[in-house]
Design a protein around this motif. Structure first.
Motif, PDB file in Angstrom:
ATOM      1  N   PRO A   1       0.804  -1.220   0.000  1.00  0.00           N
ATOM      2  CA  PRO A   1       0.000   0.000   0.000  1.00  0.00           C
ATOM      3  C   PRO A   1       0.843   1.280   0.000  1.00  0.00           C
ATOM      4  CG  PRO A   1      -0.009  -0.983   2.169  1.00  0.00           C
ATOM      5  CD  PRO A   1       0.717  -1.935   1.263  1.00  0.00           C
ATOM      6  N   TYR A   2       2.107   1.169   0.351  1.00  0.00           N
ATOM      7  CA  TYR A   2       2.982   2.342   0.395  1.00  0.00           C
ATOM      8  C   TYR A   2       3.655   2.625  -0.937  1.00  0.00           C
ATOM      9  CZ  TYR A   2       2.358   1.821   5.404  1.00  0.00           C
ATOM     10  OH  TYR A   2       1.810   1.702   6.650  1.00  0.00           O
ATOM     11  N   ASP A   3       4.004   1.578  -1.666  1.00  0.00           N
ATOM     12  CA  ASP A   3       4.675   1.728  -2.955  1.00  0.00           C
ATOM     13  C   ASP A   3       4.052   0.731  -3.926  1.00  0.00           C
ATOM     14  OD1 ASP A   3       6.353   1.781  -5.164  1.00  0.00           O
ATOM     15  OD2 ASP A   3       8.173   1.950  -3.966  1.00  0.00           O
ATOM     16  N   LYS A   4       3.314   1.220  -4.900  1.00  0.00           N
ATOM     17  CA  LYS A   4       2.564   0.361  -5.829  1.00  0.00           C
ATOM     18  C   LYS A   4       3.482  -0.516  -6.690  1.00  0.00           C
ATOM     19  CE  LYS A   4      -1.234   2.132  -4.393  1.00  0.00           C
ATOM     20  NZ  LYS A   4      -2.014   1.441  -3.399  1.00  0.00           N
TER      21      LYS A   4
ATOM     22  N   LEU B   1       5.570  -4.369   5.519  1.00  0.00           N
ATOM     23  CA  LEU B   1       4.783  -3.196   5.911  1.00  0.00           C
ATOM     24  C   LEU B   1       5.530  -2.326   6.917  1.00  0.00           C
ATOM     25  CD1 LEU B   1       1.126  -4.531   6.263  1.00  0.00           C
ATOM     26  CD2 LEU B   1       2.063  -3.037   4.493  1.00  0.00           C
ATOM     27  N   VAL B   2       6.153  -2.958   7.888  1.00  0.00           N
ATOM     28  CA  VAL B   2       6.904  -2.211   8.908  1.00  0.00           C
ATOM     29  C   VAL B   2       8.051  -1.446   8.260  1.00  0.00           C
ATOM     30  CG1 VAL B   2       8.369  -2.450  10.947  1.00  0.00           C
ATOM     31  CG2 VAL B   2       6.266  -3.777  10.765  1.00  0.00           C
TER      32      VAL B   2
ATOM     33  N   ARG C   1       8.286   3.004   7.340  1.00  0.00           N
ATOM     34  CA  ARG C   1       9.373   3.916   7.724  1.00  0.00           C
ATOM     35  C   ARG C   1       9.935   4.653   6.510  1.00  0.00           C
ATOM     36  NH1 ARG C   1      12.325  -0.584  10.923  1.00  0.00           N
ATOM     37  NH2 ARG C   1      10.974  -0.772  12.722  1.00  0.00           N
ATOM     38  N   SER C   2       9.949   3.980   5.375  1.00  0.00           N
ATOM     39  CA  SER C   2      10.505   4.582   4.159  1.00  0.00           C
ATOM     40  C   SER C   2       9.563   5.581   3.506  1.00  0.00           C
ATOM     41  CB  SER C   2      10.835   3.489   3.145  1.00  0.00           C
ATOM     42  OG  SER C   2      11.764   2.596   3.677  1.00  0.00           O
ATOM     43  N   HIS C   3       8.274   5.476   3.801  1.00  0.00           N
ATOM     44  CA  HIS C   3       7.268   6.344   3.173  1.00  0.00           C
ATOM     45  C   HIS C   3       6.358   6.972   4.223  1.00  0.00           C
ATOM     46  CE1 HIS C   3       8.396   4.760  -0.753  1.00  0.00           C
ATOM     47  NE2 HIS C   3       8.348   3.544  -0.225  1.00  0.00           N
ATOM     48  N   PRO C   4       6.897   7.817   5.108  1.00  0.00           N
ATOM     49  CA  PRO C   4       6.069   8.397   6.177  1.00  0.00           C
ATOM     50  C   PRO C   4       4.953   9.295   5.661  1.00  0.00           C
ATOM     51  CG  PRO C   4       8.231   9.429   6.137  1.00  0.00           C
ATOM     52  CD  PRO C   4       8.272   8.293   5.169  1.00  0.00           C
ATOM     53  N   GLU C   5       5.172   9.935   4.491  1.00  0.00           N
ATOM     54  CA  GLU C   5       4.129  10.820   3.955  1.00  0.00           C
ATOM     55  C   GLU C   5       2.914  10.017   3.498  1.00  0.00           C
ATOM     56  OE1 GLU C   5       6.608   9.276   0.765  1.00  0.00           O
ATOM     57  OE2 GLU C   5       7.156  10.320   2.609  1.00  0.00           O
ATOM     58  N   VAL C   6       3.120   8.838   2.957  1.00  0.00           N
ATOM     59  CA  VAL C   6       2.008   7.980   2.551  1.00  0.00           C
ATOM     60  C   VAL C   6       1.353   7.367   3.785  1.00  0.00           C
ATOM     61  CG1 VAL C   6       1.341   5.951   1.194  1.00  0.00           C
ATOM     62  CG2 VAL C   6       3.109   7.484   0.336  1.00  0.00           C
TER      63      VAL C   6
END
Length: 128
Positions: free
Chosen positions: A17-20, A33-34, A38-43
């Protein structure tokens, strides 16, 4: 929608869900997911976590709709129903159906080659 057999397959691919662009095996998905959160806090700020399954991350605006349709809700509702049953005490080695037929005296459910201990291998410090 996926077939029921596919849902149990640990090798099936799930879209992150963070990076399609990420396609993750189901068995590794919670760990991913964890890491990806951390890599995509804005999403991560835009997504809400399902209260029935932490693997379900949906846009915050769609959370109410997801909750009403989430298939994992059934498992939680069933657990709550079991907890609310007044006549279901837990007795080790007995089923609920056997509770009504219990008479005085205890039955040992161990195989004949195994003996139950007479006492615990430790003592409670508050009893000394």
């Amino acid at each position: 929608m996926e077939a029921e057999d596919d849902l149990d397959d640990p090798e099936r691919l799930i879209q992150c869900p963070y990076d399609k662009q990420h396609q993750i095996r189901a068995c590794r998905f919670p760990y991913h997911l964890v890491k990806c959160r951390r890599s995509h806090p804005e999403v991560a700020k835009l997504l809400a976590t399902c209260p029935f399954n932490a693997r379900h991350l949906v846009p915050q605006a769609d959370l109410a709709d997801h909750i009403s349709k989430c298939r994992d809700k059934v498992f939680i509702e069933y657990d709550i129903e079991l907890l609310e049953q007044p006549n279901s005490p837990f007795v080790w080695g007995m089923t609920n159906s056997g509770m009504n037929s219990v008479t005085s005296g205890q039955k040992n459910y161990l195989p004949s080659s195994v003996r139950a201990p007479e006492s615990f291998p430790y003592t409670a410090s508050w009893k000394e």
